[in-house]
Motif scaffolding. Structure first.
Motif, PDB file in Angstrom:
ATOM      1  N   LEU A   1       0.754  -1.151  -0.009  1.00 19.40           N
ATOM      2  CA  LEU A   1       0.142   0.081   0.050  1.00 19.40           C
ATOM      3  C   LEU A   1       0.828   1.364  -0.004  1.00 19.40           C
ATOM      4  O   LEU A   1       1.336   1.526   0.899  1.00 19.40           O
TER       5      LEU A   1
ATOM      6  N   HIS B   1       1.896   5.253  -0.616  1.00 20.98           N
ATOM      7  CA  HIS B   1       1.099   6.328  -0.461  1.00 20.98           C
ATOM      8  C   HIS B   1       2.103   7.645  -0.650  1.00 20.98           C
ATOM      9  O   HIS B   1       3.206   7.667  -0.229  1.00 20.98           O
TER      10      HIS B   1
ATOM     11  N   THR C   1       1.731  12.265  -1.468  1.00 17.93           N
ATOM     12  CA  THR C   1       0.516  13.393  -1.469  1.00 17.93           C
ATOM     13  C   THR C   1       1.128  14.029  -2.762  1.00 17.93           C
ATOM     14  O   THR C   1       2.376  14.465  -3.025  1.00 17.93           O
TER      15      THR C   1
ATOM     16  N   LEU D   1      -3.336   6.906  -1.992  1.00 17.97           N
ATOM     17  CA  LEU D   1      -2.997   5.605  -1.938  1.00 17.97           C
ATOM     18  C   LEU D   1      -2.775   5.003  -3.354  1.00 17.97           C
ATOM     19  O   LEU D   1      -3.561   4.972  -4.144  1.00 17.97           O
TER      20      LEU D   1
ATOM     21  N   SER E   1      -8.192   7.944  -3.069  1.00 20.69           N
ATOM     22  CA  SER E   1      -7.557   8.832  -1.636  1.00 20.69           C
ATOM     23  C   SER E   1      -7.251   7.812  -0.729  1.00 20.69           C
ATOM     24  O   SER E   1      -7.624   6.818  -0.319  1.00 20.69           O
ATOM     25  N   ASN E   2      -6.126   8.575   0.003  1.00 20.12           N
ATOM     26  CA  ASN E   2      -5.417   7.863   1.308  1.00 20.12           C
ATOM     27  C   ASN E   2      -6.095   8.095   2.480  1.00 20.12           C
ATOM     28  O   ASN E   2      -5.837   8.016   3.606  1.00 20.12           O
ATOM     29  N   ARG E   3      -7.451   8.848   2.336  1.00 24.64           N
ATOM     30  CA  ARG E   3      -8.259   9.365   3.216  1.00 24.64           C
ATOM     31  C   ARG E   3      -9.365   8.702   3.524  1.00 24.64           C
ATOM     32  O   ARG E   3     -10.452   9.066   2.672  1.00 24.64           O
TER      33      ARG E   3
ATOM     34  N   PRO F   1      -5.569   7.066   7.404  1.00 25.53           N
ATOM     35  CA  PRO F   1      -4.788   6.985   6.125  1.00 25.53           C
ATOM     36  C   PRO F   1      -4.866   5.377   5.868  1.00 25.53           C
ATOM     37  O   PRO F   1      -4.669   4.566   6.589  1.00 25.53           O
TER      38      PRO F   1
ATOM     39  N   HIS G   1      -3.168   3.946   3.900  1.00 26.70           N
ATOM     40  CA  HIS G   1      -2.196   2.849   3.644  1.00 26.70           C
ATOM     41  C   HIS G   1      -1.664   2.075   4.924  1.00 26.70           C
ATOM     42  O   HIS G   1      -0.846   1.380   4.708  1.00 26.70           O
TER      43      HIS G   1
ATOM     44  N   CYS H   1      -9.807  -0.495   5.808  1.00 21.99           N
ATOM     45  CA  CYS H   1      -9.256   0.554   6.659  1.00 21.99           C
ATOM     46  C   CYS H   1      -8.872   0.382   8.024  1.00 21.99           C
ATOM     47  O   CYS H   1      -9.454  -0.710   8.634  1.00 21.99           O
TER      48      CYS H   1
ATOM     49  N   ASN I   1      -4.111  14.049   7.991  1.00 21.86           N
ATOM     50  CA  ASN I   1      -4.905  14.034   6.744  1.00 21.86           C
ATOM     51  C   ASN I   1      -6.059  14.907   6.633  1.00 21.86           C
ATOM     52  O   ASN I   1      -6.553  15.329   5.773  1.00 21.86           O
TER      53      ASN I   1
END
Ligand code: FES
Ligand code: FES
Ligand code: FES
Lengths: 378, 378, 378
Positions: A48, A50, A52, A59, A72-74, A81, A83, A94, C336
């Motif tokens: 995974l 990640h 920005t 992700l 999205s990694n959110r 996160p 990841h 998650c 995040n």
């Protein structure tokens, strides 16, 4: 390819703060473009990954069939996160309360209560295309993410004719400062003195040409001493004339948002380029935040193919140049500028600035166009 | 001296953000004053020294004739830090694309194209004067930079009558907090307990007098035990009366922007000061940013001249006092204040605050005057 | 108790910036509540303890009679941190210029001049109550600081029936994110997988009930495998039925501002809770700044009383859970979210979010009420 996404994406971080009028647009990012996200091998199967981009946490991972996807990694529930969670088959769980998302960002599992998956629970998907060893990401409207717009760096995977090395560095400088650097190669004999270029290139025949957003600079330097880098990599004896001179070119192509390809080479005086030593050097620049940048560099050469010793010399030379020569200058420029924009500080123009100015204008026009679209609808 | 500059300077960092009205002026810097920039020996021949004053990056170096000059450390082309470049004779070559600047900041060399030097390519020059072992810089309008305004610290180089040690520390606190500290010596018996002063001085005869912007505090302490510092440096036996007491003074002069001279001494009870041990201690305070300060300290004594052991004791004592006693308090005050101003927090006034209040009023008046000049023209 | 303070307190840091209208109130703190300030033994006799609450620096120390008191850690003269000074009897001497304050924050000594203590020189006092091993602080109007409002955690000092371990950690996350975490225990089987809970609890009988600002969640899990933590602490053999199953509960109470008590236990299938193993786990959450939080955790158990080996296992298990499982998730969520609020980011709601939503609504209502009181007077 993971680009069949049609729905309007949920609001991201940078969009929250993004321009509602044209003036503010100057500070926003251009979204409807392909940005380099990672080298292919930065995202191995089972990982995974990640990073920005444009201030949005993303992700990236590979499905079981090897296809890489970006969401999205959110987590849309409480913004953990993703990841830090688990890759389970083609899906991600998650780490916080266990919602499960597929590679399109759709919620496909809820361990709690009746197990119903809330429709709104989507981790924003981003179109992602893997091409020529690069994962390209589209941070804007998925409906218009056209893979044909990706700049062609096919030689990076053409192992028959080119040997390629590549790397990644993280810079604490705005991405446009990095583009300035690469679109104006006149820095090379100073920043990379004794390594890449000698000052002879300052007197080359310099020419900038434009074709829409695309631009190209040519610096033709006939009859100069061969640049140190070529000497170092292989030796240049076979290309020198009786005075020890060669013909040298130091060219560069620019495509938005931040795709530069520098073309360095030497050939025997008066002979065609094809007979010489050539390197093609993609430099891909992606904003992380307004003051930090992902920088992907590569070097492809048409000589000493598959020679691992030359590979290492090439890699070490470039890594040194970017880490220890460009980086301190770029981060020093950023520190010197603080929160001011380039225009605030009224820069003086030199002859070689043409392509940097072109690149900044292209991006500014695109920012304004996108701001207009957001304001007036599409 | 490098002060013959008449042209209006290009806009600097802090000016960009500087006050456009009187209210904002409270947060800006006073520019038309001489600030301590460095000790002379911080800038040896051949070195490109750099430091930030009033949020502007400055380059200082010596020409071949030994004269020190100050220009912006931000190249007017693409804002590279010039101190990363090369000193070539009397000139500096920018590390990024090789423009060359002389000690007045004028561009005198361009390696590219036809070699024409763009007229606008000026690294802003700052008047700089070397006097009494200090390099003084003028951050405002060069046309009114009058060296006669520099506070006289001639004793620092009067080696016949005084031996002087000196040092520099960097503080994470606003410069006015450091001036508060030095203009109110009543902190000494608490912050420097057992080192510089005993609490006996709290009951001295304290008097503040003003002469325009200049101010002086006198704290006359007749018949007290000698302060520990004098004991430590040389012994005070010869000055004690039969009860072991001496007359002591703890005075201070203030001149804007941040030039404090503290005068400590002891003499035999009832005898003139001239017969005693005296130290003069320049403390020069220059803002780096709104929350960090350059602090230059010195100690001149009229006893044990040229005694290198006493030199070392003196230096160690002061360095300890400033680094390990004043610094944590000052940085603690800054942390406690956050982004609030002193007035926001409504400080209680004590009897010894008079000179600190004077200093803050002088600087506030000067800030407003300069803001008015900027707004209404000169 | 140090709560007999009636005068209106001087303005503090966060009040300076605090809401002048209802909209801004969303970002301010609730002040008229009891917050956990420290474990009792964090403040031993003779120590000047300091910590920041709601962005205000606070000094806590014990008088000679052992009673703990809290006053501003910012001297009203020039804002020095009082904890750097000296405890002299029941009073504190400022490290900077020696003003002396008593445990009510009144200035009771001035070493300078005539020695008069300025009336305005008050270090703001905060009501402080020591109860059940916790020092509770009231950051708002002292006139309404009613100790009866302190949530009852009497079992923590009921050593006859409970053995209690406790600890403190500092988190780089907004306090409401930490409250979200603790009011929604559905995170346990994911974040604390294999340690505290198994996923069986996801299918428990979940119920939220409210009583004014107080709320309680019950998650009743009959006939599941015993959670790993109970297994680890003592073994669960005596509670298992022939299939190895037990009845398990995972409950939680919430009281504002951030007082959560989680209640975990197992009992033999169909038998009353009283016959089983039970733990009560106070979790007290106090804002330091908008992005950092003091987190006090404890665990009381009704089994293996006074067994120091179990004490250590319990402590290590919880410390690991909070430091290495919750912390990275919470700090990852904060990163995040950046500067966005939860609502800005439009979170998806899951079934277990009820109590987190309740807690956020209670605090939002209280913030608005306090903002109204500030605006319209009381
Ligand atoms: S934050 Fe992802 S499931 Fe709750
Ligand atoms: S930045 Fe100095 S020459 Fe370009
Ligand atoms: S700051 Fe406390 S006495 Fe001056």
């Amino acid at each position: 390819m993971a680009i069949s996404l049609r729905r309007s994406p949920p609001r991201g971080h940078s969009e929250l703060r993004s321009a509602t009028n044209i003036e503010d647009a100057v500070m926003s990012y251009v979204r409807n473009m392909w940005y380099a996200a990672a080298w292919s091998d930065e995202v191995p199967p089972g990982v995974l990954f990640h990073r920005t981009y444009l201030e949005e946490p993303v992700l990236i991972y590979r499905r079981g069939d090897g296809v890489a996807a970006a969401i999205s990694n959110r987590c849309p529930h409480r913004f953990a996160p993703l990841h830090m969670g688990k890759l389970i088959g083609d899906n991600v769980e998650c780490p916080y309360h266990g919602l499960v998302f597929n590679s399109q960002g759709a919620c496909v599992g809820n361990p709690h209560g009746s197990g119903v998956t809330p429709k709104a629970a989507t981790a924003r998907p981003y179109p992602l295309v893997e091409r020529h060893n690069v994962l390209w990401i589209w941070m804007g409207d998925p409906a218009i993410a056209n893979p044909e717009l990706i700049v062609d760096f096919g030689f990076m995977t053409d192992t028959e004719n080119w040997s390629t090395i590549y790397g990644y560095i993280h810079l604490k400088a705005n991405y446009e400062l990095v583009i300035d650097n690469l679109t104006d190669l006149s820095h090379a004999p100073f920043v990379h003195e004794g390594l890449l270029e000698s000052r002879d290139v300052c007197k080359g025949k310099f020419k900038l040409s434009r074709d829409g957003d695309h631009a190209k600079t040519v610096n033709w330097c006939p009859g100069i001493a061969p640049p140190p880098f070529f000497e170092m990599l292989k030796g240049t004896q076979e290309f020198k004339d009786e005075s020890g001179l060669v013909d040298h070119w130091q060219d560069m192509t620019y495509d938005p948002p931040g795709c530069m390809n520098t073309l360095y080479g030497i050939t025997r005086r008066g002979r065609p380029r094809e007979e010489g030593m050539a390197t093609l050097n993609p430099n891909l620049v992606t904003p992380e935040t307004s003051k930090s940048t992902h920088y992907f560099w590569a070097g492809s050469r048409n000589f000493s193919l598959n020679d691992s010793v030359v590979n290492e010399q090439f890699r070490r030379g470039y890594d040194y140049a970017f880490q220890f020569q460009d980086r301190p200058i770029l981060e020093g420029v950023q520190a010197n500028m603080g929160d001011a924009s380039l225009n605030d500080l009224e820069p003086v123009l030199l002859i070689n600035d043409g392509c940097s100015v072109h690149a900044r204008r292209v991006m500014e026009r695109r920012r304004k166009e996108e701001a207009l679209e957001r304001t007036h609808g599409k």
